[in-house]
Write a protein that holds these residues in place. Structure first.
Motif, mmCIF file in Angstrom:
data_model
loop_
_atom_site.group_PDB
_atom_site.id
_atom_site.type_symbol
_atom_site.label_atom_id
_atom_site.label_comp_id
_atom_site.label_asym_id
_atom_site.label_seq_id
_atom_site.Cartn_x
_atom_site.Cartn_y
_atom_site.Cartn_z
ATOM 1 N N TRP A 58 0.869 -1.181 0.000
ATOM 2 C CA TRP A 58 0.000 0.000 0.000
ATOM 3 C C TRP A 58 0.906 1.231 0.000
ATOM 4 O O TRP A 58 1.159 1.865 1.003
ATOM 5 C CB TRP A 58 -0.894 -0.027 1.236
ATOM 6 C CG TRP A 58 -1.941 1.027 1.248
ATOM 7 C CD1 TRP A 58 -1.914 2.206 1.929
ATOM 8 C CD2 TRP A 58 -3.175 1.005 0.541
ATOM 9 N NE1 TRP A 58 -3.048 2.931 1.687
ATOM 10 C CE2 TRP A 58 -3.845 2.209 0.840
ATOM 11 C CE3 TRP A 58 -3.774 0.095 -0.321
ATOM 12 C CZ2 TRP A 58 -5.093 2.518 0.306
ATOM 13 C CZ3 TRP A 58 -5.013 0.408 -0.840
ATOM 14 C CH2 TRP A 58 -5.658 1.602 -0.516
ATOM 15 N N SER A 59 1.458 1.544 -1.163
ATOM 16 C CA SER A 59 2.440 2.620 -1.265
ATOM 17 C C SER A 59 2.525 3.039 -2.711
ATOM 18 O O SER A 59 1.763 2.587 -3.565
ATOM 19 C CB SER A 59 3.806 2.132 -0.775
ATOM 20 O OG SER A 59 4.345 1.202 -1.692
ATOM 21 N N ALA A 60 3.504 3.908 -3.002
ATOM 22 C CA ALA A 60 3.712 4.341 -4.381
ATOM 23 C C ALA A 60 4.170 3.202 -5.277
ATOM 24 O O ALA A 60 4.213 3.335 -6.480
ATOM 25 C CB ALA A 60 4.742 5.471 -4.415
ATOM 26 N N ALA A 61 4.507 2.064 -4.696
ATOM 27 C CA ALA A 61 4.973 0.912 -5.478
ATOM 28 C C ALA A 61 3.854 -0.095 -5.680
ATOM 29 O O ALA A 61 4.087 -1.294 -5.679
ATOM 30 C CB ALA A 61 6.163 0.258 -4.780
ATOM 31 N N PHE A 62 2.631 0.393 -5.829
ATOM 32 C CA PHE A 62 1.515 -0.512 -6.084
ATOM 33 C C PHE A 62 1.897 -1.563 -7.116
ATOM 34 O O PHE A 62 2.466 -1.250 -8.158
ATOM 35 C CB PHE A 62 0.316 0.261 -6.643
ATOM 36 C CG PHE A 62 -0.530 0.926 -5.601
ATOM 37 C CD1 PHE A 62 -1.145 0.193 -4.617
ATOM 38 C CD2 PHE A 62 -0.707 2.293 -5.622
ATOM 39 C CE1 PHE A 62 -1.943 0.814 -3.672
ATOM 40 C CE2 PHE A 62 -1.498 2.918 -4.685
ATOM 41 C CZ PHE A 62 -2.117 2.183 -3.703
ATOM 42 N N ALA A 63 1.558 -2.818 -6.854
ATOM 43 C CA ALA A 63 1.793 -3.869 -7.832
ATOM 44 C C ALA A 63 0.570 -4.097 -8.706
ATOM 45 O O ALA A 63 0.661 -4.752 -9.736
ATOM 46 C CB ALA A 63 2.175 -5.164 -7.126
ATOM 47 N N ALA A 64 -0.589 -3.582 -8.278
ATOM 48 C CA ALA A 64 -1.815 -3.774 -9.045
ATOM 49 C C ALA A 64 -2.785 -2.650 -8.715
ATOM 50 O O ALA A 64 -2.743 -2.068 -7.631
ATOM 51 C CB ALA A 64 -2.437 -5.134 -8.729
ATOM 52 N N PHE A 65 -3.661 -2.367 -9.671
ATOM 53 C CA PHE A 65 -4.674 -1.334 -9.516
ATOM 54 C C PHE A 65 -6.060 -1.958 -9.622
ATOM 55 O O PHE A 65 -6.233 -3.005 -10.262
ATOM 56 C CB PHE A 65 -4.549 -0.285 -10.623
ATOM 57 C CG PHE A 65 -3.334 0.578 -10.545
ATOM 58 C CD1 PHE A 65 -2.754 0.916 -9.329
ATOM 59 C CD2 PHE A 65 -2.773 1.081 -11.707
ATOM 60 C CE1 PHE A 65 -1.643 1.725 -9.274
ATOM 61 C CE2 PHE A 65 -1.656 1.893 -11.662
ATOM 62 C CZ PHE A 65 -1.091 2.219 -10.429
ATOM 63 N N PRO A 66 -7.085 -1.299 -9.050
ATOM 64 C CA PRO A 66 -8.455 -1.747 -9.301
ATOM 65 C C PRO A 66 -8.794 -1.580 -10.778
ATOM 66 O O PRO A 66 -8.328 -0.652 -11.433
ATOM 67 C CB PRO A 66 -9.300 -0.823 -8.418
ATOM 68 C CG PRO A 66 -8.448 0.378 -8.191
ATOM 69 C CD PRO A 66 -7.043 -0.116 -8.176
ATOM 70 N N ALA A 67 -9.597 -2.499 -11.290
ATOM 71 C CA ALA A 67 -9.930 -2.489 -12.712
ATOM 72 C C ALA A 67 -11.370 -2.923 -12.908
ATOM 73 O O ALA A 67 -11.954 -3.600 -12.051
ATOM 74 C CB ALA A 67 -8.988 -3.412 -13.482
ATOM 75 N N ALA A 68 -11.940 -2.532 -14.024
ATOM 76 C CA ALA A 68 -13.267 -2.987 -14.419
ATOM 77 C C ALA A 68 -13.118 -4.045 -15.496
ATOM 78 O O ALA A 68 -12.198 -3.981 -16.316
ATOM 79 C CB ALA A 68 -14.100 -1.820 -14.936
ATOM 80 N N ALA A 69 -14.005 -5.033 -15.507
ATOM 81 C CA ALA A 69 -13.875 -6.119 -16.479
ATOM 82 C C ALA A 69 -15.153 -6.927 -16.554
ATOM 83 O O ALA A 69 -15.989 -6.907 -15.638
ATOM 84 C CB ALA A 69 -12.709 -7.034 -16.093
#
Length: 704
Positions: free
Chosen positions: A586-597
């Motif tokens: 939970w930082s500027a180094a996010f490994a993934a973002f929320p997405a719509a699909a």
């Protein structure tokens, strides 16, 4: 890497700005930089001296180069990536890509020959040494240390500007006054190449550039004097011979946007056995998109040099081809197959029947050295052109890598290629397409409970009010900050500087495009095992080719679980029929973002559903003349299934099973060149690292 799946024919051998806007919703704002101050102002302002931005500011302050020009030039050279100090294929080092080539390192020439000595004497091939003298630094430091490399590059650019202006800095402090110096920095041998480089640099100044590491503010008012290039006294480029050609439907070839340097060299369409009209290479004539839709663009690397790859596709025994091949050094494009026709590029006809393929000169294990900014930008222009022509969505479900294509049968899963590999910068490429990978922000975003992040002791998904990443995530580690070590072997033909042919082992730590997937939310947990690669469930490995334990930038998955541990925040996704965990700080180094699909899951009452390697018509859809020669039905991947309760992201709407029947070189077989369309519908899904098909009748569809 190009490959083909044809059993009877295989005797031989393959918006930057939107990103910034998305980050502003989830991250602290990145500092915005502006043009360098005047020479007088440089004497009184104290500049930061740490970090990438500090290095650029200090170098601009010292050299007098406008900061916007220096940063945009560096971005055009390296996308602000030093690749861990490793040289590029042209012997260029660091963020400023300063060259250090002597006669002994010239590829393919006798180092003692007069020709090699003459070439090595070209100042454009030894800019690192020239720049090191300008700032009084060691050449080794210029090549290996980012801050010194940027200082040296700025000094070199300033020296060019003075040489073009009678020994003085440009009279105007405006960024555009440096246009001809930027063109000279390219080292181009002709005026058109120099102009293209300078134009791309000043496009960056004009439009702005944003990455997670640095942001350059847009300067839409910048003006350049293209006539100033005459001071370089460069010759016009030699005319590129273009074959006068059209496709069968009359389309002029090559099919390229007018801004892209492009020629047409046809791949072989010839028989290998005169007694067998089906023994032809290297592609299928077709009439796409009239009878076979074009849905995807597939990115490959050649695992070979540019000229050798083009020559290979001209040989009918290759039984492989690609629509386009792009050179590393300058992004030059050679089209080899008309886009109306079907190139044999990815060993799965259910994909390549509907794809346009683009090969890139390079070797995947040394991809960072080969994937140049010229390649990225040229490919982006070409992809935008093709996507507009064929109405292909600019997203990672339709712009895919060869590594995401499944083998067309069980036996092909383990041998299917894995290019363009771990070093292809998908984030940067999608930015160039104007389709950056940014968070999807639901209407409820901004609530204080979500903004606060998960609290201590939060476990899994027990709190339905807190779901900050959403039920679908798109993988998106920061490429520059995602330094990983992978292992691999150098092929005998790989001429990457420093590479030892046939040597295996760990590669230098450098930016990568993936997250590791583990069996549990723990950095010490085993890497996920891929059943087609590891017998008996043996753990995954750190090999670049071990695709089964990696999720790649732009891929979308349904969240299966989350957990906060002492090691941080971890996310589990449904992946290949199992739960796979990755570190998602939970930082500027996010490994993934929320997405719509669009999401599919097994229908209620089914304990599991099968997974298919191909989306072929059912047997009853084939007319008897075709069935007698080439009957292809959906092929199961027997080591996979989707259990009840799991969900996967669909790459688009359900499509009918299809097969383009092309059997004889002269279309003389009964019903030759016919599209067989079944009634069974399939969804293409992101199943694991690779895609796969599921029968639409087996699944329920939701939107997440």
């Amino acid at each position: 890497m190009t490959s083909h799946d044809r059993r009877r024919r295989m005797p031989l051998r393959g918006a930057s700005q939107l990103w910034a806007a998305g980050c502003a919703l989830t991250l602290a704002a990145t500092a915005v930089v502006s043009a360098a101050p005047t020479a007088g102002a440089r004497q009184s302002i104290g500049w930061p001296s740490t970090g990438l931005q500090g290095a650029f500011i200090a170098a601009a302050h010292e050299s007098g180069v406008p900061l916007s020009v220096l940063e945009a030039l560096a971005y055009q050279e390296s996308a602000w990536n030093s690749h861990g100090g490793a040289p590029s294929t042209s012997g260029a080092y660091g963020i400023m890509q300063l060259t250090d080539i002597d006669a002994a390192t010239l590829d393919g020439l006798d180092p003692d020959s007069a020709k090699a000595a003459t070439i090595a004497a070209d100042p454009a091939l030894s800019t690192a040494r020239t720049a090191a003298k300008l700032i009084g630094a060691d050449v080794a430091d210029v090549e290996r240390l980012d801050a010194v490399n940027i200082r040296a590059g700025a000094a070199l650019l300033a020296s060019y500007a003075k040489a073009l202006n009678a020994g003085r800095e440009p009279a105007s402090n405006a960024a555009g006054a440096w246009y001809s110096a930027v063109a000279k920095y390219s080292g181009a041998a002709d005026s058109a190449t120099a102009k293209q480089f300078a134009d791309r640099v000043f496009d960056g100044v004009r439009d702005g550039i944003a990455t997670p590491d640095l942001t350059l503010a847009a300067d839409p008012a910048v003006h350049v004097d293209a006539a100033s290039l005459s001071a370089l006294h460069l010759p016009a480029p030699a005319p590129t011979p273009r074959k006068s050609a059209t496709s069968e439907n009359g389309t002029p070839l090559p099919e390229c946007p007018p801004t892209v340097p492009c020629d047409y060299t046809p791949a072989a369409l010839a028989l290998n056995d005169p007694a067998d009209l089906s023994s032809y290479g290297n592609y299928d004539p077709a009439d796409r998109p009239a009878h076979s839709a074009i849905r995807y663009i597939t990115i490959h690397d050649t695992e070979g040099g540019f000229a050798g790859s083009v020559n290979w596709f001209k040989n009918p025994v290759a039984y492989a081809s690609a629509h386009y091949v792009i050179r590393s050094s300058d992004g030059h494009v050679t089209q080899m197959v008309p886009t109306q026709d079907i190139a044999w590029d990815s060993a799965n006809w259910s994909v390549y029947q509907h794809s346009v393929s683009i090969e890139h000169e390079g070797w995947a294990i040394h991809g960072a050295a080969w994937y140049t900014e010229a390649q990225y930008e040229t490919t982006a222009e070409l992809v935008r052109y093709l996507a507009a022509k064929y109405h292909i969505p600019l997203d990672r479900q339709h712009i895919i890598g060869h590594d995401e294509v499944p083998g067309s049968r069980d036996s092909g899963q383990s041998t299917q290629h894995w290019d363009p590999g771990t070093y292809w910068d998908w984030s940067h490429f999608m930015d160039l397409l104007g389709a950056p990978i940014v968070p999807w922000i639901p209407a409820a975003a901004g609530r204080s409970d979500a903004a606060a992040g998960p609290g201590p002791g939060t476990s899994r998904l027990a709190d339905p009010a807190f779901n900050p990443l959403g039920s679908v995530v798109v993988v998106r580690p920061s490429f520059h900050g995602n330094l990983q070590v992978v292992s691999g072997c150098t092929e005998a033909s790989d001429p990457t500087p420093g590479a030892v042919p046939g040597q295996c082992g760990e590669q230098p730590s450098q930016p990568t495009n993936f997250v590791w997937l583990r069996t549990a939310p723990d950095p010490g947990a085993p890497l996920l095992s891929e059943p087609y690669l590891h017998a008996g469930g043996a753990p995954g490995t750190d090999a670049a080719s071990d695709w089964g334990d990696k999720a790649v930038t732009g891929q979308k998955f349904v969240v299966a679980d989350r957990e906060i541990t002492r090691a941080g925040l971890w996310t589990a996704i449904w992946y290949g029929g199992r739960e796979a965990w990755f570190d998602s700080p939970w930082s500027a180094a996010f490994a993934a973002f929320p997405a719509a699909a669009t999401v599919v899951k097994p229908k209620a009452g089914l304990t599991s559903i099968p997974v298919y390697a191909t989306a072929a018509p059912e047997a009853s859809a084939y007319p008897p003349p075709i069935a007698a020669l080439d009957l292809r039905t959906p092929r199961l991947l027997t080591k996979y299934s989707i259990p009840a309760g799991q969900s996967y992201v669909a790459a688009g709407p359900a499509v009918n099973g299809e097969y383009w029947f092309a059997y004889s070189i002269d279309a003389s077989a009964p019903m030759d060149r016919t599209e067989v369309v079944g009634t069974t519908k399939f969804f293409l899904i992101q199943f694991n690292h690779r895609m796969a098909w599921v029968n639409a009748a087996d699944v329920d569809v939701t939107h997440a």
